[in-house]
Design a protein around this motif. Structure first.
Motif, short mmCIF file in Angstrom:
data_model
loop_
_atom_site.label_atom_id
_atom_site.label_comp_id
_atom_site.label_asym_id
_atom_site.label_seq_id
_atom_site.Cartn_x
_atom_site.Cartn_y
_atom_site.Cartn_z
N SER A 577 0.83 -1.20 0.00
CA SER A 577 0.00 0.00 0.00
C SER A 577 0.87 1.24 0.00
CB SER A 577 -0.91 0.00 1.24
OG SER A 577 -0.12 0.08 2.42
N SER A 578 0.27 2.36 -0.35
CA SER A 578 0.93 3.66 -0.26
C SER A 578 0.25 4.44 0.85
CB SER A 578 0.82 4.43 -1.58
OG SER A 578 1.56 3.79 -2.59
N GLU A 579 1.04 4.84 1.84
CA GLU A 579 0.52 5.64 2.93
C GLU A 579 0.96 7.08 2.76
OE1 GLU A 579 1.62 3.87 6.63
OE2 GLU A 579 0.53 1.99 6.22
N VAL A 580 0.05 7.99 2.96
CA VAL A 580 0.31 9.39 2.64
C VAL A 580 -0.49 10.27 3.59
CG1 VAL A 580 -1.56 9.42 0.94
CG2 VAL A 580 0.28 11.07 0.73
N ILE A 581 0.01 11.46 3.83
CA ILE A 581 -0.76 12.45 4.56
C ILE A 581 -1.11 13.58 3.61
CG2 ILE A 581 1.30 13.65 5.44
CD1 ILE A 581 -0.37 14.35 7.95
N LEU A 582 -2.37 14.00 3.64
CA LEU A 582 -2.85 15.12 2.84
C LEU A 582 -3.16 16.28 3.78
CD1 LEU A 582 -5.41 13.24 0.53
CD2 LEU A 582 -3.01 13.71 0.07
N ALA A 583 -2.86 17.48 3.33
CA ALA A 583 -3.17 18.68 4.09
C ALA A 583 -3.51 19.79 3.12
CB ALA A 583 -2.01 19.08 5.00
N ALA A 584 -4.27 20.76 3.56
CA ALA A 584 -4.71 21.85 2.68
C ALA A 584 -4.58 23.18 3.42
CB ALA A 584 -6.15 21.63 2.23
N PHE A 585 -4.16 24.22 2.67
CA PHE A 585 -3.91 25.53 3.26
C PHE A 585 -4.37 26.62 2.31
CE2 PHE A 585 -0.73 22.47 4.57
CZ PHE A 585 -0.87 22.48 5.95
N ASP A 586 -4.82 27.73 2.89
CA ASP A 586 -5.22 28.86 2.06
C ASP A 586 -4.03 29.81 1.89
OD1 ASP A 586 -5.00 30.36 4.43
OD2 ASP A 586 -6.89 31.42 4.10
N PRO A 587 -4.16 30.87 1.07
CA PRO A 587 -3.02 31.77 0.82
C PRO A 587 -2.52 32.48 2.07
CG PRO A 587 -4.70 32.06 -0.87
CD PRO A 587 -5.30 31.21 0.20
N LYS A 609 -14.16 14.04 10.90
CA LYS A 609 -12.86 14.69 11.00
C LYS A 609 -11.77 13.65 11.23
CE LYS A 609 -10.34 18.14 13.68
NZ LYS A 609 -10.38 19.08 14.84
N PHE A 610 -10.64 13.82 10.55
CA PHE A 610 -9.50 12.93 10.77
C PHE A 610 -8.22 13.71 10.54
CE2 PHE A 610 -9.51 12.92 6.30
CZ PHE A 610 -8.51 12.12 5.75
N SER A 611 -7.07 13.04 10.64
CA SER A 611 -5.78 13.74 10.62
C SER A 611 -5.27 14.01 9.22
CB SER A 611 -4.74 12.91 11.37
OG SER A 611 -4.54 11.67 10.71
N GLY A 612 -5.88 13.40 8.19
CA GLY A 612 -5.40 13.55 6.83
C GLY A 612 -4.58 12.38 6.34
N GLY A 613 -4.34 11.38 7.19
CA GLY A 613 -3.57 10.21 6.79
C GLY A 613 -4.44 9.17 6.09
N ILE A 614 -4.03 8.73 4.89
CA ILE A 614 -4.79 7.72 4.15
C ILE A 614 -3.85 6.62 3.67
CG2 ILE A 614 -6.57 9.34 3.39
CD1 ILE A 614 -5.21 9.35 0.63
N LYS A 615 -4.46 5.48 3.36
CA LYS A 615 -3.73 4.34 2.79
C LYS A 615 -4.40 3.97 1.48
CE LYS A 615 -4.15 0.30 4.78
NZ LYS A 615 -3.95 -0.82 5.75
N VAL A 616 -3.62 3.82 0.42
CA VAL A 616 -4.14 3.49 -0.90
C VAL A 616 -3.65 2.10 -1.27
CG1 VAL A 616 -4.25 4.18 -3.33
CG2 VAL A 616 -4.03 5.93 -1.54
N THR A 617 -4.59 1.23 -1.64
CA THR A 617 -4.25 -0.14 -2.02
C THR A 617 -4.78 -0.44 -3.41
OG1 THR A 617 -6.27 -1.15 -1.14
CG2 THR A 617 -4.44 -0.80 0.40
N TYR A 618 -4.41 -1.61 -3.94
CA TYR A 618 -4.87 -2.00 -5.26
C TYR A 618 -6.13 -2.87 -5.19
CZ TYR A 618 -2.96 -1.00 -9.85
OH TYR A 618 -2.70 -0.43 -11.07
N SER A 619 -6.84 -2.82 -4.07
CA SER A 619 -8.06 -3.60 -3.93
C SER A 619 -9.16 -3.02 -4.81
CB SER A 619 -8.50 -3.61 -2.47
OG SER A 619 -7.48 -4.12 -1.64
N GLN A 620 -10.15 -3.83 -5.09
CA GLN A 620 -11.28 -3.40 -5.90
C GLN A 620 -12.45 -3.01 -5.01
OE1 GLN A 620 -11.28 -3.00 -9.19
NE2 GLN A 620 -9.11 -3.63 -9.27
#
Length: 689
Positions: A577-587, A609-620
């Protein structure tokens, strides 16, 4: 009617089942990695999002975590080992010989009359010949193979991997970089003994109407501001890894500010300005991070930042500010050399920042004994002199600066202001021909370009984690929805604003749309807001060394606006799997709230609400796409040739809500190791929630 209710209920259940099953492809991480969580929690103890920039808090924490993803460099040959040892001993010799109360490998050395102090000045106050001599010396380091693969890249590699933990996130931050600058300048002066490292006083650019238009990003200074560097003295520089590029993505935003620097200089103890005990309004290291984020590209990743020569001018200004701070300490009767703040009993202080810990300049011989406190000694003050930041009315007699009488400050001129000057339009080596440029800077057109949106090609970012023979597709594209509430600071089209309106009971939870957020914004937030709102989504690998920044444009006039963007993450391979954190910010540097779609089998679908951490797998079924075009096509449904496209939100698991009301976003998750520590030490200073 009965059949209709059955049909509706069945649809809701099927929708819930679809969302539950699809979480096999894009899942919420149970908790962030403990190491990253500790970095975030440490900064939380110094202030929350109402006191500190969410963008800079996240930047400092994630860069500490991803420093482990570093490319290995070539090994030293025996003759290169000898050369490096001799150079480092020679470089540090003046510090031990001409400083006061300094111990040289265990032997006290008396202060003697030493060489003339090296003078470092703001780069725009240098003469054209001085500036080009400096650039020429840097280029000679890039072609000097006395160290592998060349002297410049060898030195840049000191600012990678484990040394990121030694150089950042602790009281050794200014001292480590002071020592690093000294070493860099030593090798620079082997090429030309007349040069020193000029400082980039970014306060001069922050005061501009659009700091991204500064004259510094021209062929006569540091080259083009966006994309692979093709112009200027460092255009088309080769990299250690041929799959990577030396790039920038200069964006509008905050840099060092006059007010921020003044808050640092008003303090008298390093403990008040350095992590982990810094005061929220004068966190020196977070302020410095704004310059890295502003330049972006390589500068935005500390493992790669020193590949851009502007890094050293940025840190020369950091050192200039710290020298002023130390001068103020002396005036107050404090010896700067002994003011190293470290408490071994405070869990926020990491062992790498102990004053007796190695600074990490392991190049054989005496360098291995250089400790973190070495940069604090007063000897450097006797060896380096910094000129002042240019002031009105003369502004250092620089043609690249002007005095703004409304602000009473010097301000950098823009690329458009300087487009007729030969020394800005091209780089001419001292005594040589005009350097050939691969491309022409687009800013020399008739009209000035005011950048709103810089399209980022994520393909250049850290592709080295994929070995030869990897699949054709290296990125997966995750749909992300962004919802913004109108920024309270935006004052155009007031008839559309809900602020200052009277709330009415029938609207229930919509009442929150009437309230403005309380998160800290950058000091010139008003200058960064326009009718078109730009939200930046950042993706940082947690189990791989990849990163990407994307943006979505929305309408700031409306009370609420939404949009979608495809965010790249590493393509999962097989069962990995690919584990990643996503975050978003304004100007303005404020953090948006991350939400993850969840469903129950009764048909209820909610965003939690969560921390922004996700896991991406090749599952269907797959909830990611293999290209941008596929990602955007999947965001829409077209049911017939004559039907209007409708948005498809089925596979959009992540939403960012930009209402700026949350005082903190990255709390420890129940069940994690950090949560357990928090439960057992709620009164401790280490991991307060």
């Amino acid at each position: 009617m009965f059949l209709t209710k059955i049909s509706v209920g069945l649809c809701l259940v099927l929708a819930a089942v679809h969302i539950q099953r699809s979480q096999a492809a894009v899942e919420q991480l149970e908790h962030l990695p403990d190491e990253l969580q500790k970095y975030l929690d440490t900064l939380h103890t110094t202030g929350d999002l109402t006191e500190q920039s969410g963008r800079l808090l996240f930047w400092a924490s994630i860069n500490q975590f991803i420093s482990k993803f570093v490319e290995s460099g070539p090994e030293l040959l025996p003759e290169q080992e000898t050369y490096l040892r001799e150079c480092l001993e020679d470089a540090i010799y003046p510090v031990f010989m001409y400083g006061s109360n300094v111990t040289h490998y265990g032997e006290r050395v008396k202060r003697q009359a030493g060489p003339a102090r090296r003078v470092r000045r703001e780069i725009r106050t240098m003469t054209v010949n001085e500036r080009f001599r400096y650039f020429n010396a840097v280029n000679r380091m890039k072609t000097d193979t006395s160290l592998p693969p060349n002297v410049y890249d060898f030195l840049a590699a000191y600012h990678t991997g484990e040394n990121i933990g030694r150089a950042h996130f602790g009281p050794a931050f200014p001292s480590w970089h002071r020592l690093y600058l000294w070493i860099y300048e030593y090798f620079l002066r082997l090429q030309d003994p007349t040069v020193t490292v000029p400082f980039w006083a970014s306060v001069l650019d922050d005061a501009m109407p659009d700091s991204a238009q500064t004259v510094l990003f021209t062929p006569g200074f540091f080259g083009n501001p966006d994309g692979v560097i093709r112009t200027g003295p460092f255009g088309n520089w080769p990299q250690i890894n041929p799959q990577t590029s030396f790039s920038r993505n200069v964006r509008g935003g905050e840099l060092f500010t006059y007010a921020g620097v003044e808050r640092v200089l008003r303090r008298r103890r390093n403990a008040d300005i350095l992590i982990p005990t810094a005061q929220a309004d004068s966190n020196f290291e977070l302020q410095h991070g704004a310059g890295h984020v502003f330049v972006s590209g390589d500068m935005n990743n500390l493992n790669r930042a020193a590949r851009d020569p502007i890094f050293f001018s940025h840190h020369s200004f950091v050192d200039q500010i710290w020298q002023r701070f130390r001068n103020n300490q002396r005036r107050s009767g404090i010896n700067p050399q002994t003011d190293y703040p470290f408490d071994a009993n405070d869990p926020r202080f990491r062992p790498q920042h102990s004053p007796s810990a190695t600074a990490g300049f392991t190049g054989l011989g005496g360098a291995e004994t250089w400790t973190q406190s070495l940069g604090y000694i007063n000897a450097f003050d006797n060896l380096v002199f910094y000129e002042d930041v240019p002031e009105c009315p003369s502004c250092g007699n620089s043609p690249y600066l002007y005095c703004s009488f409304t602000m009473g400050r010097c301000v950098s001129r823009s690329r458009n202001d300087m487009r007729g000057r030969p020394d800005v339009q091209r780089f001419t080596p001292p005594g040589g021909r005009v350097a050939r440029q691969a491309t022409q800077d687009s800013s020399w057109g008739v009209c000035q370009k005011w950048t709103l949106f810089n399209d980022v090609d994520t393909k250049w970012m850290q592709r080295s984690y994929l070995p030869p023979g990897s699949p054709m597709y290296t990125w997966a594209y995750i749909p992300v929805k962004v919802v913004i509430k109108r920024p309270p600071e935006y004052h155009g089209f007031e008839q559309y604003s809900l602020y200052n309106q009277v709330s009415h009971a029938p609207y229930s939870y919509k009442d929150e749309l009437y309230r403005g957020g309380s998160q800290k914004r950058c000091e010139r937030c008003f200058d960064h807001l326009d009718t078109v709102g730009k939200i930046t989504i950042v993706s940082r690998g947690l189990n791989y060394g990849g990163c990407a920044d994307e943006s979505v444009l929305l309408d700031n006039r409306l009370p609420v606006s939404e949009g979608k963007v495809a965010v790249p993450v590493k393509m999962p391979l097989g069962s990995e799997s690919s584990e990643v954190i996503l975050a978003a910010f304004d100007p303005c540097g404020r953090a948006c709230k991350p939400l993850f779609k969840k469903a129950s089998y009764d048909g209820t679908v909610t965003d939690s609400k969560f921390s922004g951490g996700i896991k991406v797998t090749y599952s269907q079924p797959e909830q990611f796409s293999h290209s941008y075009s596929e990602a955007y096509l999947n965001m829409w449904d077209v049911h017939s040739p004559s039907s209007c496209p409708t948005q498809n939100d089925h596979d959009t698991m992540v939403t960012f809500y930009c209402d700026y009301t949350d005082p903190w976003i990255w709390e420890p998750t129940q069940g994690s190791q950090i949560w357990s520590e928090f439960e057992t030490t709620q009164e401790g200073v280490g991991y307060q929630a």
